[in-house]
Write a protein that holds these residues in place. Structure first.
Motif, short mmCIF file in Angstrom:
data_model
loop_
_atom_site.label_atom_id
_atom_site.label_comp_id
_atom_site.label_asym_id
_atom_site.label_seq_id
_atom_site.Cartn_x
_atom_site.Cartn_y
_atom_site.Cartn_z
N GLU A 17 -4.19 -9.73 10.70
CA GLU A 17 -3.40 -10.24 9.59
C GLU A 17 -3.03 -11.71 9.86
O GLU A 17 -2.83 -12.12 11.00
N LYS A 21 -7.81 -15.12 5.58
CA LYS A 21 -9.08 -14.62 5.03
C LYS A 21 -9.26 -14.97 3.55
O LYS A 21 -10.33 -15.39 3.15
N GLU A 44 -12.03 -4.34 1.36
CA GLU A 44 -11.75 -3.00 1.88
C GLU A 44 -10.44 -3.04 2.65
O GLU A 44 -10.15 -4.04 3.30
N PRO A 45 -9.64 -1.97 2.68
CA PRO A 45 -9.87 -0.83 1.81
C PRO A 45 -9.69 -1.25 0.35
O PRO A 45 -8.85 -2.08 0.06
N ARG A 55 -6.48 2.85 -1.06
CA ARG A 55 -5.81 1.74 -0.37
C ARG A 55 -4.29 1.87 -0.48
O ARG A 55 -3.57 1.65 0.50
N LEU A 59 -1.74 1.90 2.66
CA LEU A 59 -0.83 0.77 2.93
C LEU A 59 0.65 1.07 2.67
O LEU A 59 1.52 0.33 3.14
N ILE A 75 -10.24 5.96 4.97
CA ILE A 75 -10.97 4.68 5.00
C ILE A 75 -12.45 4.90 4.69
O ILE A 75 -13.03 4.19 3.87
N ARG A 79 -14.70 3.81 1.45
CA ARG A 79 -15.92 3.04 1.73
C ARG A 79 -17.13 3.67 1.04
O ARG A 79 -17.98 2.96 0.48
N ASP A 100 -14.12 -8.67 2.08
CA ASP A 100 -12.93 -8.88 2.90
C ASP A 100 -12.71 -7.60 3.71
O ASP A 100 -12.20 -6.63 3.18
N ARG A 101 -13.17 -7.59 4.93
CA ARG A 101 -13.15 -6.47 5.89
C ARG A 101 -14.23 -5.43 5.56
O ARG A 101 -14.51 -5.13 4.42
N PHE A 102 -14.78 -4.87 6.63
CA PHE A 102 -15.69 -3.72 6.51
C PHE A 102 -15.55 -2.91 7.80
O PHE A 102 -14.45 -2.85 8.36
N ALA A 105 -13.57 -3.59 11.06
CA ALA A 105 -12.12 -3.35 11.00
C ALA A 105 -11.78 -1.92 11.42
O ALA A 105 -10.73 -1.67 12.02
N THR A 106 -12.68 -0.99 11.13
CA THR A 106 -12.41 0.41 11.50
C THR A 106 -12.47 0.56 13.03
O THR A 106 -11.65 1.25 13.63
N TYR A 109 -9.12 -1.35 14.14
CA TYR A 109 -7.80 -0.76 13.82
C TYR A 109 -7.72 0.72 14.19
O TYR A 109 -6.77 1.15 14.83
N GLN A 110 -8.73 1.51 13.73
CA GLN A 110 -8.64 2.95 14.01
C GLN A 110 -9.13 3.25 15.44
O GLN A 110 -8.62 4.15 16.08
N PHE A 160 0.49 -1.09 7.98
CA PHE A 160 -0.17 -1.63 9.17
C PHE A 160 0.65 -2.78 9.76
O PHE A 160 0.83 -2.87 10.98
P1 TMP Z 1 -5.88 -6.52 4.26
O1 TMP Z 1 -4.52 -6.91 4.78
O2 TMP Z 1 -6.96 -7.35 4.81
O3 TMP Z 1 -5.92 -6.40 2.78
O4 TMP Z 1 -6.20 -5.06 4.84
C1 TMP Z 1 -5.27 -4.04 4.75
C2 TMP Z 1 -5.15 -3.31 6.04
O5 TMP Z 1 -6.18 -2.34 6.18
C3 TMP Z 1 -5.20 -4.19 7.28
O6 TMP Z 1 -3.97 -4.05 7.97
C4 TMP Z 1 -6.29 -3.56 8.13
C5 TMP Z 1 -6.48 -2.18 7.54
N1 TMP Z 1 -7.84 -1.64 7.69
C6 TMP Z 1 -8.06 -0.66 8.64
O7 TMP Z 1 -7.13 -0.27 9.34
N2 TMP Z 1 -9.33 -0.17 8.80
C7 TMP Z 1 -10.38 -0.56 8.03
O8 TMP Z 1 -11.50 -0.09 8.20
C8 TMP Z 1 -10.13 -1.58 7.04
C9 TMP Z 1 -11.26 -2.03 6.17
C10 TMP Z 1 -8.86 -2.08 6.91
#
Ligand code: TMP
Length: 214
Positions: A17, A21, A44-45, A55, A59, A75, A79, A100-102, A105-106, A109-110, A160
């Protein structure tokens, strides 16, 4: 350059964050437009009405009890829908996709953040995506505390963004590890530089990438 017979390229944009982006994605799409490359910008999400509903669940700050496995499944559900409705049709029609993310990110983050096993994520990646993988991934990097400070200034923290600093340090480390592991696809950009320097790097990387596709 791309006509309907040539498959489009898939570019994903990653980073913790607060790395900027959104601004950089606008810059990337403008750059592609200037070259006459048809493109679709998505995220994404999210990215489709159904995936945007998923999403919202992911969130919502109130969803404190959402467990890591549910998070991962949500997630990948979002996807699957996103690929079906937006990504695959766009690529097939010759349009480039800027996402924006794919799935990096999984892993970040996960996988690193929540502690879910990498091979589980890999299995779901293969199941849900088939052969779809980004052709180019720009990873914007910044120290986790700086990024979080920027993000918190911008809006009320989502589920998150409420995580502790250690979570984002693990996420960032995973991105750095992936940049190292996949140097052809993943390009690291220092997001602590001023905007002009960041955009200059983006421009150079895109020029090289576009040239490699022709
Ligand atoms: P964003 O802030 O870029 O809109 O994304 C929202 C949140 O989603 C960000 O904190 C990261 C999380 N995220 C995951 O945890 N796993 C994923 O695969 C994706 C695509 C996003």
């Amino acid at each position: 350059m791309n006509d309907s017979e040539t498959r489009g390229c898939f570019i994903s944009i990653e980073g913790i964050e607060g790395v900027g982006k959104s601004t950089n994605i606008r810059f990337i799409c403008d750059f592609l437009n200037d070259l006459g490359i048809k493109n679709v910008s998505t995220r994404e999400p999210g990215g489709t009405p159904i995936s945007e509903q998923i999403r919202d669940v992911l969130l919502a700050a109130g969803n404190k009890s959402l467990c890591p496995m549910t998070e991962l499944l949500l997630i990948f559900s979002g996807r699957a829908q996103h690929i079906h409705e937006i990504i695959e049709p766009a690529l097939t029609s010759g349009s480039w996709v800027v996402c924006d993310r794919f799935t990096d990110a999984t892993y970040a983050y996960q996988g690193a953040g929540r502690g879910l096993p990498t091979d589980l994520i890999e299995g779901m990646e293969n199941l849900v995506q088939g052969l779809i993988r980004p052709d180019l991934t720009l990873i914007f990097d910044i120290q986790a505390d700086l990024g979080l400070k920027r993000a918190h200034r911008r809006s009320k923290p989502d589920r998150f963004e409420r995580e502790e600093l250690g979570f984002f340090n693990r996420v960032r480390e995973c991105y750095l590890t992936r940049a190292n592991a996949f140097p052809d696809r993943c390009k690291l950009i220092d997001a602590s530089q001023n905007i002009g320097e960041v955009q200059n790097e983006i421009k150079n990387l895109l020029e090289q990438f576009v040239a490699s596709q022709t």
